[in-house]
Scaffold this motif. Structure first.
Motif, PDB file in Angstrom:
ATOM      1  N   MET A  68       2.965   3.106   6.401  1.00 12.84           N
ATOM      2  CA  MET A  68       4.456   2.599   6.473  1.00 12.84           C
ATOM      3  C   MET A  68       4.344   1.893   7.900  1.00 12.84           C
ATOM      4  O   MET A  68       5.224   1.247   8.005  1.00 12.84           O
ATOM      5  N   GLY A  69       3.975   2.711   9.001  1.00 16.33           N
ATOM      6  CA  GLY A  69       4.164   2.117  10.309  1.00 16.33           C
ATOM      7  C   GLY A  69       3.472   0.517  10.354  1.00 16.33           C
ATOM      8  O   GLY A  69       4.113  -0.315  11.094  1.00 16.33           O
ATOM      9  N   LEU A  70       2.293   0.383   9.758  1.00 14.11           N
ATOM     10  CA  LEU A  70       1.778  -0.855   9.656  1.00 14.11           C
ATOM     11  C   LEU A  70       2.675  -1.878   9.040  1.00 14.11           C
ATOM     12  O   LEU A  70       3.125  -3.078   9.658  1.00 14.11           O
ATOM     13  N   SER A  71       3.166  -1.492   7.993  1.00 18.85           N
ATOM     14  CA  SER A  71       4.077  -2.306   7.079  1.00 18.85           C
ATOM     15  C   SER A  71       5.511  -2.640   7.964  1.00 18.85           C
ATOM     16  O   SER A  71       5.945  -3.841   7.926  1.00 18.85           O
ATOM     17  N   MET A  72       6.080  -1.649   8.601  1.00 19.08           N
ATOM     18  CA  MET A  72       7.146  -1.781   9.114  1.00 19.08           C
ATOM     19  C   MET A  72       7.081  -2.373  10.524  1.00 19.08           C
ATOM     20  O   MET A  72       8.102  -2.525  11.345  1.00 19.08           O
ATOM     21  N   SER A  77       0.584  -1.289   0.025  1.00 23.24           N
ATOM     22  CA  SER A  77      -0.017   0.215  -0.009  1.00 23.24           C
ATOM     23  C   SER A  77       1.022   1.324   0.057  1.00 23.24           C
ATOM     24  O   SER A  77       0.629   2.087  -0.635  1.00 23.24           O
ATOM     25  N   PRO A  78       1.918   1.366   0.630  1.00 25.47           N
ATOM     26  CA  PRO A  78       2.640   2.538   0.636  1.00 25.47           C
ATOM     27  C   PRO A  78       3.207   2.938  -0.576  1.00 25.47           C
ATOM     28  O   PRO A  78       3.229   4.262  -0.741  1.00 25.47           O
ATOM     29  N   ARG A 118      -1.979  17.979  -9.461  1.00 25.11           N
ATOM     30  CA  ARG A 118      -3.545  18.052  -9.883  1.00 25.11           C
ATOM     31  C   ARG A 118      -3.969  18.056  -8.153  1.00 25.11           C
ATOM     32  O   ARG A 118      -5.257  18.235  -7.911  1.00 25.11           O
ATOM     33  N   LEU A 119      -3.332  17.714  -7.152  1.00 25.98           N
ATOM     34  CA  LEU A 119      -3.800  17.757  -5.838  1.00 25.98           C
ATOM     35  C   LEU A 119      -3.753  19.220  -5.069  1.00 25.98           C
ATOM     36  O   LEU A 119      -2.754  20.009  -5.548  1.00 25.98           O
ATOM     37  N   SER A 120      -4.393  19.482  -4.326  1.00 26.29           N
ATOM     38  CA  SER A 120      -4.503  20.555  -3.387  1.00 26.29           C
ATOM     39  C   SER A 120      -3.285  20.304  -2.378  1.00 26.29           C
ATOM     40  O   SER A 120      -2.958  19.395  -1.978  1.00 26.29           O
ATOM     41  N   THR A 121      -2.814  21.420  -1.850  1.00 33.19           N
ATOM     42  CA  THR A 121      -1.941  21.363  -0.897  1.00 33.19           C
ATOM     43  C   THR A 121      -2.378  20.698   0.349  1.00 33.19           C
ATOM     44  O   THR A 121      -1.540  19.759   0.949  1.00 33.19           O
ATOM     45  N   GLY A 122      -3.612  20.867   0.876  1.00 36.42           N
ATOM     46  CA  GLY A 122      -4.177  20.031   1.766  1.00 36.42           C
ATOM     47  C   GLY A 122      -4.457  18.710   1.420  1.00 36.42           C
ATOM     48  O   GLY A 122      -3.981  17.771   2.400  1.00 36.42           O
ATOM     49  N   ALA A 123      -4.700  18.221   0.307  1.00 37.93           N
ATOM     50  CA  ALA A 123      -5.038  16.859   0.072  1.00 37.93           C
ATOM     51  C   ALA A 123      -3.421  16.179  -0.009  1.00 37.93           C
ATOM     52  O   ALA A 123      -3.267  15.195   0.632  1.00 37.93           O
ATOM     53  N   ALA A 124      -2.408  16.965  -0.617  1.00 41.50           N
ATOM     54  CA  ALA A 124      -0.935  16.247  -0.527  1.00 41.50           C
ATOM     55  C   ALA A 124      -0.615  16.189   0.985  1.00 41.50           C
ATOM     56  O   ALA A 124      -0.053  14.971   1.207  1.00 41.50           O
ATOM     57  N   GLN A 125      -0.751  16.943   1.951  1.00 36.69           N
ATOM     58  CA  GLN A 125      -0.580  16.723   3.276  1.00 36.69           C
ATOM     59  C   GLN A 125      -1.221  15.532   3.972  1.00 36.69           C
ATOM     60  O   GLN A 125      -0.688  14.887   4.442  1.00 36.69           O
ATOM     61  N   MET A 126      -2.373  15.508   3.695  1.00 36.27           N
ATOM     62  CA  MET A 126      -3.480  14.388   4.246  1.00 36.27           C
ATOM     63  C   MET A 126      -2.924  12.902   3.634  1.00 36.27           C
ATOM     64  O   MET A 126      -2.733  11.948   4.034  1.00 36.27           O
ATOM     65  N   ILE A 127      -2.495  12.886   2.434  1.00 35.68           N
ATOM     66  CA  ILE A 127      -1.848  11.597   1.915  1.00 35.68           C
ATOM     67  C   ILE A 127      -0.440  11.275   2.537  1.00 35.68           C
ATOM     68  O   ILE A 127      -0.260  10.204   2.555  1.00 35.68           O
ATOM     69  N   PHE A 128       0.226  12.511   2.543  1.00 30.81           N
ATOM     70  CA  PHE A 128       1.627  12.091   3.319  1.00 30.81           C
ATOM     71  C   PHE A 128       1.360  11.703   4.535  1.00 30.81           C
ATOM     72  O   PHE A 128       2.045  10.584   4.848  1.00 30.81           O
ATOM     73  N   TRP A 129       0.527  12.044   5.364  1.00 35.54           N
ATOM     74  CA  TRP A 129       0.210  11.384   6.694  1.00 35.54           C
ATOM     75  C   TRP A 129      -0.251   9.875   6.744  1.00 35.54           C
ATOM     76  O   TRP A 129      -0.001   9.235   7.510  1.00 35.54           O
ATOM     77  N   ALA A 130      -1.033   9.934   5.784  1.00 37.56           N
ATOM     78  CA  ALA A 130      -1.730   8.612   5.761  1.00 37.56           C
ATOM     79  C   ALA A 130      -0.657   7.422   5.188  1.00 37.56           C
ATOM     80  O   ALA A 130      -0.592   6.346   5.671  1.00 37.56           O
ATOM     81  N   PHE A 131       0.250   8.028   4.171  1.00 31.30           N
ATOM     82  CA  PHE A 131       1.429   7.129   3.866  1.00 31.30           C
ATOM     83  C   PHE A 131       2.375   6.794   5.046  1.00 31.30           C
ATOM     84  O   PHE A 131       2.658   5.801   5.327  1.00 31.30           O
ATOM     85  N   ALA A 132       2.518   7.866   5.903  1.00 27.03           N
ATOM     86  CA  ALA A 132       3.431   7.319   7.126  1.00 27.03           C
ATOM     87  C   ALA A 132       2.692   6.462   7.798  1.00 27.03           C
ATOM     88  O   ALA A 132       3.530   5.703   8.483  1.00 27.03           O
ATOM     89  N   ALA A 133       1.418   6.531   8.113  1.00 24.99           N
ATOM     90  CA  ALA A 133       0.856   5.690   8.947  1.00 24.99           C
ATOM     91  C   ALA A 133       0.646   4.425   8.617  1.00 24.99           C
ATOM     92  O   ALA A 133       0.909   3.311   9.173  1.00 24.99           O
TER      93      ALA A 133
END
Length: 248
Positions: A112-116, A81-82, A95-110
């Motif tokens: 990654m936590g599951l994966s690691m 998933s990461p 194509r993303l807004s700054t806010g959407a990019a931030q949310m995707i980044f935090w979701a990615f980090a989370a």
């Protein structure tokens, strides 16, 4: 629109002030921009660590053990998933807004936590902490070099990126070969490649400021810069753990 992979140097030497065009305001803006990148990157690493620790809490009775040690496709979904989040940010950032990019980044980090979280099932907590400290020291030193050096690392970066592609091919091959010697070689090369990429990416992110300063692309540049440094740190940490980690 800004090209997020554009490695071209700026008109000045890596953000240095040019008389009559750039001064203290530019330097202050650059420092604020880089600080934002580092803050996002560090916060992402922290979130990943917290999620991994919580998911693996309980050892063999943890949720991580139930997911990754049991048959089924859920563990593969979590593992891959990461990559989907990275692809969305890399190819859809304009194509993303700054806010959407931030949310995707935090979701990615989370995610990654599951994966690691599996590292807590394989390695001792003390060796993980020691490796994390060693990675942090190396990362800070290499990033400082990338920020301060006047040497253009563009050609060096191209070589490193090609090396990462080769490393990925070798890793996929070793899934079938299952060679411990090959795995050690992959880990050693991986440490060197991502150490070099840390310096290269820092310089590239610094240079990007000239293209996004004063535009509405600044927030997105910060997120993409943080993502690059996050990936450098996490990959260097994982490869180092292969050498420094003590198994349970």
């Amino acid at each position: 629109m800004a090209n997020w992979s554009d490695p071209r140097p700026t008109a000045s030497a890596f953000g240095a002030s040019v008389p009559g065009t750039r001064g203290t305001a530019y330097d202050a803006g650059l420092r604020k921009y880089m600080l934002s990148v580092y803050n996002y990157m560090a916060s992402g690493v922290l979130l990943t660590g917290i999620v991994a620790l919580l998911f693996a809490s309980g050892g063999r009775d943890s949720l991580a053990a139930q997911v990754f040690l049991a048959p089924g496709i859920l563990k593969y979904i979590i593992m891959f998933s990461p990559l989907a989040f990275v692809m969305v940010l890399s190819f859809g950032i304009n194509r993303l807004s700054t806010g959407a990019a931030q949310m995707i980044f935090w979701a990615f980090a989370a995610i990654m936590g599951l994966s690691m979280s599996t590292i807590f099932l394989v390695y001792t907590g003390s060796s993980i902490a020691t490796t994390f400290f060693a990675t942090s020291v190396a990362f800070l030193s290499l990033s400082l070099y990338g920020y301060t050096t006047k040497r253009n690392l563009q050609a060096f970066g191209t070589f490193l990126i090609m090396g990462v592609v080769g490393l990925l091919v070798a890793s996929l091959l070793n899934l079938w070969v299952q060679s411990s010697a090959l795995q050690m070689g992959i880990s050693a090369i991986g440490v060197l490649l991502f150490a070099g990429l840390t310096a290269y990416d820092t310089q590239r992110i610094k240079e990007m400021y000239s293209y996004v300063a004063g535009t509405d692309m600044m927030g997105k540049a910060v997120i993409m810069g943080a993502l690059s440094l996050y990936l450098d740190f996490i990959n260097m940490f994982q490869f180092l753990l292969s050498f420094m980690g003590n198994r349970e």
